[in-house]
Scaffold this motif. Structure first.
Motif, PDB file in Angstrom:
ATOM      1  N   GLU A  84       0.805  -1.213   0.000  1.00  0.00           N
ATOM      2  CA  GLU A  84       0.000   0.000   0.000  1.00  0.00           C
ATOM      3  C   GLU A  84       0.848   1.279   0.000  1.00  0.00           C
ATOM      4  N   HIS A  85       1.908   1.293   0.774  1.00  0.00           N
ATOM      5  CA  HIS A  85       2.774   2.473   0.856  1.00  0.00           C
ATOM      6  C   HIS A  85       4.236   2.105   0.623  1.00  0.00           C
ATOM      7  N   ARG A  86       4.480   1.057  -0.176  1.00  0.00           N
ATOM      8  CA  ARG A  86       5.839   0.593  -0.438  1.00  0.00           C
ATOM      9  C   ARG A  86       6.056   0.456  -1.936  1.00  0.00           C
ATOM     10  N   PHE A  87       7.211   0.971  -2.382  1.00  0.00           N
ATOM     11  CA  PHE A  87       7.542   0.959  -3.803  1.00  0.00           C
ATOM     12  C   PHE A  87       9.020   0.642  -3.987  1.00  0.00           C
ATOM     13  N   SER A  88       9.372   0.189  -5.182  1.00  0.00           N
ATOM     14  CA  SER A  88      10.771   0.124  -5.589  1.00  0.00           C
ATOM     15  C   SER A  88      10.863   0.796  -6.950  1.00  0.00           C
ATOM     16  N   LEU A  89      12.038   1.322  -7.262  1.00  0.00           N
ATOM     17  CA  LEU A  89      12.229   1.959  -8.563  1.00  0.00           C
ATOM     18  C   LEU A  89      13.697   1.984  -8.931  1.00  0.00           C
ATOM     19  N   ASP A  90      13.955   2.202 -10.211  1.00  0.00           N
ATOM     20  CA  ASP A  90      15.316   2.327 -10.722  1.00  0.00           C
ATOM     21  C   ASP A  90      15.843   3.689 -10.276  1.00  0.00           C
ATOM     22  N   ALA A  91      16.930   3.687  -9.542  1.00  0.00           N
ATOM     23  CA  ALA A  91      17.475   4.908  -8.943  1.00  0.00           C
ATOM     24  C   ALA A  91      17.904   5.953  -9.968  1.00  0.00           C
ATOM     25  N   GLN A  92      18.097   5.553 -11.228  1.00  0.00           N
ATOM     26  CA  GLN A  92      18.532   6.496 -12.255  1.00  0.00           C
ATOM     27  C   GLN A  92      17.461   6.770 -13.302  1.00  0.00           C
ATOM     28  N   SER A  93      16.227   6.427 -13.000  1.00  0.00           N
ATOM     29  CA  SER A  93      15.157   6.583 -13.975  1.00  0.00           C
ATOM     30  C   SER A  93      14.235   7.753 -13.619  1.00  0.00           C
ATOM     31  N   ASP A  94      14.317   8.814 -14.402  1.00  0.00           N
ATOM     32  CA  ASP A  94      13.390   9.931 -14.211  1.00  0.00           C
ATOM     33  C   ASP A  94      11.946   9.445 -14.332  1.00  0.00           C
ATOM     34  N   ALA A  95      11.705   8.543 -15.284  1.00  0.00           N
ATOM     35  CA  ALA A  95      10.340   8.035 -15.503  1.00  0.00           C
ATOM     36  C   ALA A  95       9.819   7.290 -14.273  1.00  0.00           C
ATOM     37  N   ASP A  96      10.671   6.522 -13.593  1.00  0.00           N
ATOM     38  CA  ASP A  96      10.236   5.805 -12.389  1.00  0.00           C
ATOM     39  C   ASP A  96       9.872   6.776 -11.266  1.00  0.00           C
ATOM     40  N   PHE A  97      10.656   7.844 -11.105  1.00  0.00           N
ATOM     41  CA  PHE A  97      10.331   8.832 -10.076  1.00  0.00           C
ATOM     42  C   PHE A  97       9.036   9.570 -10.423  1.00  0.00           C
ATOM     43  N   GLU A  98       8.836   9.870 -11.705  1.00  0.00           N
ATOM     44  CA  GLU A  98       7.576  10.497 -12.139  1.00  0.00           C
ATOM     45  C   GLU A  98       6.398   9.572 -11.840  1.00  0.00           C
ATOM     46  N   ARG A  99       6.565   8.296 -12.137  1.00  0.00           N
ATOM     47  CA  ARG A  99       5.489   7.331 -11.883  1.00  0.00           C
ATOM     48  C   ARG A  99       5.198   7.214 -10.389  1.00  0.00           C
ATOM     49  N   LEU A 100       6.230   7.235  -9.567  1.00  0.00           N
ATOM     50  CA  LEU A 100       6.035   7.197  -8.120  1.00  0.00           C
ATOM     51  C   LEU A 100       5.158   8.358  -7.668  1.00  0.00           C
ATOM     52  N   LEU A 101       5.460   9.553  -8.139  1.00  0.00           N
ATOM     53  CA  LEU A 101       4.667  10.721  -7.745  1.00  0.00           C
ATOM     54  C   LEU A 101       3.234  10.614  -8.251  1.00  0.00           C
ATOM     55  N   THR A 102       3.044  10.045  -9.425  1.00  0.00           N
ATOM     56  CA  THR A 102       1.693   9.820  -9.943  1.00  0.00           C
ATOM     57  C   THR A 102       0.945   8.825  -9.062  1.00  0.00           C
TER      58      THR A 102
END
Length: 107
Positions: A13-31
């Protein structure tokens, strides 16, 4: 909670993983979380790279998890916070005095 990983994934529910160098992953996290936070604690630099690696490999791994991921996070947040203040706290281990001559890895 957000952890470094190979690509974006919702782990709970409040846990995610993402590629540390991916702008797109950080954008998706915020979405996914729906709204930009007022404050962020970036602590990925607290995990040291594996001991068996060459110094230069360790240095680059630390840069990817720490500095470069913080740049990606900042870029993603900047587009969503025009005119709004944001607090970002960075936490790290094994910091060096940059005024010392031995600051950079030797090989």
């Amino acid at each position: 909670e957000v952890r470094p990983g190979r690509s974006f994934a919702r782990l709970g529910e409040h846990r995610f993983s993402l590629d540390a160098q991916s702008d797109a992953d950080f954008e998706r996290l915020l979405t996914e979380i729906g709204e930009a936070p007022d404050e962020v604690v970036h602590a990925w630099s607290l995990s040291a790279p594996p001991d068996g690696d060459h110094d230069l490999v360790r240095f680059h791994a630390a840069q990817e998890a720490g500095f470069y991921s913080l740049i990606c996070l900042t870029r993603a947040l900047a587009g969503r916070l025009p005119g709004r203040k944001l607090g970002i706290s960075g936490q790290a281990c094994s910091l060096r005095d940059s005024s010392r001559r031995d600051f950079y890895p030797s090989s």
